[in-house]
Structures are given as C-alpha cells and as structure tokens.
Design a protein around this motif. Structure first.
Motif, PDB file in Angstrom:
ATOM      1  N   GLN A 150       0.881  -1.039  -0.005  1.00  0.00           N
ATOM      2  CA  GLN A 150      -0.136   0.015  -0.182  1.00  0.00           C
ATOM      3  C   GLN A 150       0.993   1.121   0.087  1.00  0.00           C
ATOM      4  O   GLN A 150       0.514   2.444  -0.589  1.00  0.00           O
ATOM      5  N   SER A 151       2.160   1.126   0.538  1.00  0.00           N
ATOM      6  CA  SER A 151       2.949   2.338   0.728  1.00  0.00           C
ATOM      7  C   SER A 151       3.358   2.638  -0.664  1.00  0.00           C
ATOM      8  O   SER A 151       3.265   3.738  -1.126  1.00  0.00           O
ATOM      9  N   ILE A 152       3.835   1.636  -1.325  1.00  0.00           N
ATOM     10  CA  ILE A 152       4.343   2.096  -2.700  1.00  0.00           C
ATOM     11  C   ILE A 152       3.242   2.348  -3.582  1.00  0.00           C
ATOM     12  O   ILE A 152       3.511   3.201  -4.373  1.00  0.00           O
ATOM     13  N   THR A 153       1.917   1.858  -3.485  1.00  0.00           N
ATOM     14  CA  THR A 153       0.916   2.389  -4.183  1.00  0.00           C
ATOM     15  C   THR A 153       0.643   3.766  -4.028  1.00  0.00           C
ATOM     16  O   THR A 153       0.458   4.531  -4.928  1.00  0.00           O
ATOM     17  N   ASP A 154       0.586   4.094  -2.853  1.00  0.00           N
ATOM     18  CA  ASP A 154       0.324   5.552  -2.294  1.00  0.00           C
ATOM     19  C   ASP A 154       1.664   6.614  -2.853  1.00  0.00           C
ATOM     20  O   ASP A 154       1.249   7.479  -3.381  1.00  0.00           O
ATOM     21  N   SER A 155       2.713   6.012  -2.782  1.00  0.00           N
ATOM     22  CA  SER A 155       3.936   6.900  -3.402  1.00  0.00           C
ATOM     23  C   SER A 155       3.867   7.086  -4.810  1.00  0.00           C
ATOM     24  O   SER A 155       4.197   8.209  -5.230  1.00  0.00           O
ATOM     25  N   ALA A 156       3.410   5.913  -5.416  1.00  0.00           N
ATOM     26  CA  ALA A 156       3.510   5.991  -7.074  1.00  0.00           C
ATOM     27  C   ALA A 156       2.108   6.887  -7.419  1.00  0.00           C
ATOM     28  O   ALA A 156       2.327   7.582  -8.180  1.00  0.00           O
ATOM     29  N   ALA A 157       1.218   7.009  -6.683  1.00  0.00           N
ATOM     30  CA  ALA A 157       0.190   7.623  -7.129  1.00  0.00           C
ATOM     31  C   ALA A 157       0.527   9.009  -6.826  1.00  0.00           C
ATOM     32  O   ALA A 157       0.102  10.016  -7.627  1.00  0.00           O
ATOM     33  N   TYR A 158       1.175   9.437  -5.851  1.00  0.00           N
ATOM     34  CA  TYR A 158       1.510  10.705  -5.571  1.00  0.00           C
ATOM     35  C   TYR A 158       2.492  11.385  -6.764  1.00  0.00           C
ATOM     36  O   TYR A 158       2.489  12.407  -7.125  1.00  0.00           O
ATOM     37  N   VAL A 159       3.432  10.464  -7.080  1.00  0.00           N
ATOM     38  CA  VAL A 159       4.416  10.701  -8.274  1.00  0.00           C
ATOM     39  C   VAL A 159       3.756  11.055  -9.533  1.00  0.00           C
ATOM     40  O   VAL A 159       4.088  12.190 -10.178  1.00  0.00           O
ATOM     41  N   LYS A 160       2.774  10.222  -9.891  1.00  0.00           N
ATOM     42  CA  LYS A 160       2.030  10.427 -10.979  1.00  0.00           C
ATOM     43  C   LYS A 160       1.114  11.679 -11.049  1.00  0.00           C
ATOM     44  O   LYS A 160       1.060  12.346 -12.022  1.00  0.00           O
ATOM     45  N   LYS A 161       0.599  12.135  -9.963  1.00  0.00           N
ATOM     46  CA  LYS A 161      -0.084  13.095  -9.793  1.00  0.00           C
ATOM     47  C   LYS A 161       0.712  14.345  -9.441  1.00  0.00           C
ATOM     48  O   LYS A 161       0.260  15.644 -10.260  1.00  0.00           O
ATOM     49  N   LYS A 162       1.535  14.414  -8.883  1.00  0.00           N
ATOM     50  CA  LYS A 162       2.422  15.665  -8.562  1.00  0.00           C
ATOM     51  C   LYS A 162       3.631  15.894  -9.280  1.00  0.00           C
ATOM     52  O   LYS A 162       3.922  17.008  -9.195  1.00  0.00           O
ATOM     53  N   LEU A 163       4.152  14.762  -9.465  1.00  0.00           N
ATOM     54  CA  LEU A 163       5.719  14.970  -9.790  1.00  0.00           C
ATOM     55  C   LEU A 163       6.000  14.591 -11.370  1.00  0.00           C
ATOM     56  O   LEU A 163       7.300  15.035 -11.967  1.00  0.00           O
ATOM     57  N   ASN A 164       5.048  13.978 -12.144  1.00  0.00           N
ATOM     58  CA  ASN A 164       5.397  13.472 -13.352  1.00  0.00           C
ATOM     59  C   ASN A 164       5.636  14.729 -14.294  1.00  0.00           C
ATOM     60  O   ASN A 164       6.082  14.594 -15.587  1.00  0.00           O
ATOM     61  N   LYS A 165       5.061  15.914 -13.999  1.00  0.00           N
ATOM     62  CA  LYS A 165       5.073  17.103 -14.962  1.00  0.00           C
ATOM     63  C   LYS A 165       6.781  17.304 -15.012  1.00  0.00           C
ATOM     64  O   LYS A 165       7.389  17.859 -15.952  1.00  0.00           O
ATOM     65  N   TRP A 166       7.683  16.940 -14.272  1.00  0.00           N
ATOM     66  CA  TRP A 166       9.014  17.199 -14.199  1.00  0.00           C
ATOM     67  C   TRP A 166       9.957  16.122 -14.624  1.00  0.00           C
ATOM     68  O   TRP A 166      10.781  16.141 -14.997  1.00  0.00           O
ATOM     69  N   VAL A 167       9.606  14.990 -14.721  1.00  0.00           N
ATOM     70  CA  VAL A 167      10.038  13.541 -14.799  1.00  0.00           C
ATOM     71  C   VAL A 167       9.683  13.033 -16.148  1.00  0.00           C
ATOM     72  O   VAL A 167       8.824  13.157 -16.802  1.00  0.00           O
TER      73      VAL A 167
END
Length: 107
Positions: free
Chosen positions: A90-107
């Motif tokens: 669940q932790s990696i699922t939550d962290s991956a969702a955060y990356v997709k939602k908040k950080l993907n525009k930079w990576v």
C-alpha cells in the motif's frame, strides 16, 4: 568535492536525509555542485522524522523537482524506509500515485 573532476565524479543524493539532517537545502547543495547529483533518492518524512509515503510528510517535492536540471538528475528512486502506515504494497501504491499526480510533469 573541490578536488574532484566534475566530469568524472557524480553524486547520489538522498533527499530524505538532506531534509532530516543537513543545514543546507537541496537547492543550496545543487548550487554548490551544479550538474553533479545524477541520482536522487526520493522519500518523505513525517513530523517525527520517520519515513512515510510520498505526499504524506513534510518534504515538498514540488519545490525540489524544478531543480532537476540544476542538480543534474538523470535517475530517481522512490523509496520507502522501514516504517509503513499500512503495508509495504500500500505504501508503494500511495507513493506511486503521488509521483503520477504531483511529480510527473518534471520527470
């Protein structure tokens, strides 16, 4: 670092530990050694200075990620330490969702 060739010696930065213990911000470290931080460890820290899922803690990656070019980031690793609010999956699922939602525009 002053005695090493920037073309030959690159760095790996753990942004959790910078936030946890450094007197300098990631931005300041990137300014001191521009282009040398090619690998970034991305973790979040709760108010008790323990690991937590990305987006659940105190490290604002939306302010760090714009420095990708300055820092020289080529690779990043989303990590979770030994503390899980629910389960590792669940932790990696939550962290991956955060990356997709908040950080993907930079990576």
């Amino acid at each position: 670092m002053k005695e090493t060739d920037p073309a030959l010696v690159k760095l790996q930065i753990d942004l959790f530990w910078v936030a946890h213990s450094s007197k300098r911000s990631p931005h300041e470290l990137f300014q001191l050694q521009p282009g040398r931080f090619v690998m970034w460890h991305i973790k979040d820290m709760d108010r008790d200075k323990k690991y937590t899922e990305l987006g659940h803690g105190t490290i604002d990656y939306t302010k760090i990620m714009p420095d990708m070019s300055l820092g020289g980031m080529q690779y990043y690793f989303v990590e979770q330490g030994d503390y899980f609010k629910t389960s590792p999956f669940q932790s990696i699922t939550d962290s991956a969702a955060y990356v997709k939602k908040k950080l993907n525009k930079w990576v």
